[in-house]
Motif scaffolding. Structure first.
Motif, short mmCIF file in Angstrom:
data_model
loop_
_atom_site.label_atom_id
_atom_site.label_comp_id
_atom_site.label_asym_id
_atom_site.label_seq_id
_atom_site.Cartn_x
_atom_site.Cartn_y
_atom_site.Cartn_z
N LEU A 179 -3.19 -4.92 -1.86
CA LEU A 179 -3.76 -5.28 -0.56
C LEU A 179 -2.69 -5.90 0.32
O LEU A 179 -2.04 -6.87 -0.09
N LEU A 180 -2.50 -5.37 1.53
CA LEU A 180 -1.62 -6.03 2.50
C LEU A 180 -2.45 -7.14 3.13
O LEU A 180 -3.35 -6.89 3.93
N LEU A 181 -2.14 -8.36 2.71
CA LEU A 181 -2.98 -9.50 3.09
C LEU A 181 -2.28 -10.32 4.17
O LEU A 181 -1.28 -10.99 3.91
N SER A 182 -2.81 -10.27 5.37
CA SER A 182 -2.28 -11.11 6.45
C SER A 182 -3.07 -12.42 6.40
O SER A 182 -3.77 -12.68 5.45
N GLY A 183 -2.96 -13.21 7.44
CA GLY A 183 -3.80 -14.41 7.49
C GLY A 183 -5.03 -14.16 8.35
O GLY A 183 -5.76 -15.08 8.68
N ILE A 185 -8.59 -11.89 9.86
CA ILE A 185 -9.99 -11.74 9.43
C ILE A 185 -10.17 -10.47 8.60
O ILE A 185 -10.93 -10.45 7.63
N ASP A 186 -9.47 -9.41 9.00
CA ASP A 186 -9.82 -8.09 8.48
C ASP A 186 -9.32 -7.80 7.07
O ASP A 186 -10.04 -7.20 6.26
N SER A 187 -8.08 -8.20 6.79
CA SER A 187 -7.53 -7.78 5.50
C SER A 187 -8.24 -8.42 4.30
O SER A 187 -8.45 -7.73 3.29
N PRO A 188 -8.67 -9.71 4.36
CA PRO A 188 -9.43 -10.21 3.21
C PRO A 188 -10.74 -9.43 3.00
O PRO A 188 -11.12 -9.16 1.86
N VAL A 261 7.92 -2.46 12.52
CA VAL A 261 7.61 -3.49 11.51
C VAL A 261 6.57 -2.96 10.53
O VAL A 261 6.69 -3.12 9.32
N ARG A 262 5.56 -2.30 11.08
CA ARG A 262 4.48 -1.83 10.22
C ARG A 262 4.98 -0.73 9.26
O ARG A 262 4.52 -0.62 8.14
N ARG A 263 5.90 0.07 9.71
CA ARG A 263 6.46 1.07 8.80
C ARG A 263 7.26 0.41 7.68
O ARG A 263 7.16 0.81 6.52
N GLY A 288 -8.68 1.80 16.50
CA GLY A 288 -8.69 1.44 17.91
C GLY A 288 -8.75 -0.05 18.19
O GLY A 288 -8.79 -0.46 19.36
N GLN A 289 -8.71 -0.88 17.14
CA GLN A 289 -8.86 -2.32 17.38
C GLN A 289 -7.70 -2.89 18.21
O GLN A 289 -7.91 -3.70 19.10
N VAL A 290 -6.49 -2.45 17.88
CA VAL A 290 -5.29 -2.85 18.64
C VAL A 290 -4.36 -1.63 18.72
O VAL A 290 -4.62 -0.62 18.08
#
Ligand code: ATP
Ligand code: MG
Length: 386
Positions: A179-183, A185-188, A261-263, A288-290
């Motif tokens: 899991l790519l876990l950011s801080g 809402i979505d990734s958790p 960065v995402r790549r 489409g969120q961002v």
């Protein structure tokens, strides 16, 4: 006296045919682990598990824990008695309220019981009415439903309500994913959704220390610990993107920052996944969120990996994702205001429709592309979770 017990139901495991034992054994071990520090015993019967011999003071704690176990469909607090019909009737009368309408719904998995389900319903209904004549029977829309469950092991359970639990498949029966876990809402939520289908979760967090703070990293650690309530033995690793972001910033057009960065993130994540035996990546993207989550952006970031990438939030609206985040307890932590590494060197106008050709052209300006990735990986840090 009649003791309280908690009935545990599991749903979809029935679909698993010959593999059912594997799924059930996994579920049993999760239940044992979750309740290991509570004074109680669990009976693992066919098609139904029962928590016994606990102090009622810890009943709610047991239920809260069972709600965190994937594969548990629902639970009910029940009263237990034996096969003697007078005993069942006494308990039924005791449990049924004194006013309003009621019905009895019985289920008899012990087929040799002398009364069938319909007879149990009718005869118990009569006994209840005799004892509480002000009640009336309503089979269609009763105020109160008394459920009676006659089991093979000599027990009869009576209960009147059912608590819906997490459902899904037992944790650990659905492979392992990174899991790519950011801080955020979505990734958790994305990790939770995959874990719900039985997938073991390893998590990877990218930071850009010192551009991002220790607190931002701690937030990811806290989120992983919350996920750990559902995902036993979840692992968290951290990798620094600082040098990579500086290299992009110094060599590429500003509006390519996020895409590039995402790549890098995906590429590094795949290497970590392979190293730790994970068969897929998971992220929290929602279409489409961002700017970085348009079809074109996802195509470009997906192009650097060749393992499956699961995006369980892809078709969800933000409010739907938030509802799950609130329900699983990650939301409050996720909205704490710490910066994510994606916000470092944030361009004013990020690309909405990047193409692979143009992105690769930008990447060609970065000297030592592979070495940057290797150096980032060599700094991989494994975090000790609770
Ligand atoms: P989230 O709420 O999960 O942070 P987001 O809406 O902020 O998502 P992005 O910042 O575009 O969206 O990130 C999309 C996905 O990329 C995230 O859901 C996550 O899986 C991954 N991601 C973003 N930042 C990080 C990070 N610092 N570490 C690991 N993964 C990240
Ligand atoms: Mg984010």
């Amino acid at each position: 006296m009649f003791g309280n017990v908690i009935l545990i139901r599991f749903g979809e495991l029935y679909l698993k045919g010959k593999n059912k034992d594997y799924f059930e054994n996994m579920l049993k071990s999760h239940i044992k682990d979750k309740l290991s520090d509570i004074d109680c015993s669990v009976y693992f019967g066919r098609g139904r598990y029962v928590v016994n011999n606990y102090n009622v003071a810890v009943e709610n704690d047991i239920i809260s824990r069972l709600k965190q176990i994937f594969g548990v469909h629902s639970v009910s607090v029940a009263r237990r008695c034996g096969y003697d019909f007078n005993e069942i009737a006494e308990l039924a009368i005791h449990m049924t309220p004194n006013h309003g309408s009621f019905r009895v719904t019985s289920h008899r998995s012990y087929k040799k019981y002398p009364l069938n389900s319909l007879q149990i319903n009718m005869q118990l209904g009569e006994r209840i009415l005799q004892a509480k004549p002000e009640l009336e029977v309503d089979l269609h829309n009763p105020d109160y439903t008394l459920n009676v469950d006659v089991r093979e092991n000599g027990d009869v359970y009576l209960y009147d309500s059912t608590v819906k639990c997490a459902g899904g498949m037992p944790y650990g029966t659905g492979g392992k994913g990174l899991l790519l876990l950011s801080g955020g809402i979505d990734s958790p939520v994305a990790g939770y959704m995959m874990a719900k289908r039985g997938m073991s979760i390893f998590a990877l967090h990218f930071h850009s220390y010192p551009y991002t703070s220790e607190a931002a990293k701690q937030k990811a650690i806290d989120l992983a610990n919350i996920l750990g309530e559902y995902c036993p033995n979840i692992k968290l690793m951290c990798v620094s993107l600082t040098e990579i972001q500086e290299a992009i910033h110094n060599n590429c057009k500003p509006n390519y920052m996020i895409t590039l960065v995402r790549r890098f993130m995906m590429k590094i994540a795949q290497k970590v996944a392979v190293k730790y035996g994970c068969g897929c990546l998971i992220n929290g993207e929602s279409l489409g969120q961002v700017a970085s989550q348009t079809l074109e952006s996802i195509t470009v970031t997906n192009a650097v990996v060749d393992m499956p990438v699961f995006r369980p939030c892809i078709g969800m609206d933000k409010d739907e994702i938030i509802a799950i985040a609130e329900n699983i307890g990650t939301f409050k932590k996720s909205i704490e205001p710490y910066e994510d590494c994606c916000t470092v060197f944030l361009p004013e106008f990020p690309l909405i429709k990047p193409t692979v050709d143009k992105v690769e052209e930008q990447e060609s300006h970065i000297k030592g592309y592979d070495e940057l990735i290797e150096r980032a990986l060599s700094g991989l840090e494994t975090i000790q979770l609770k």
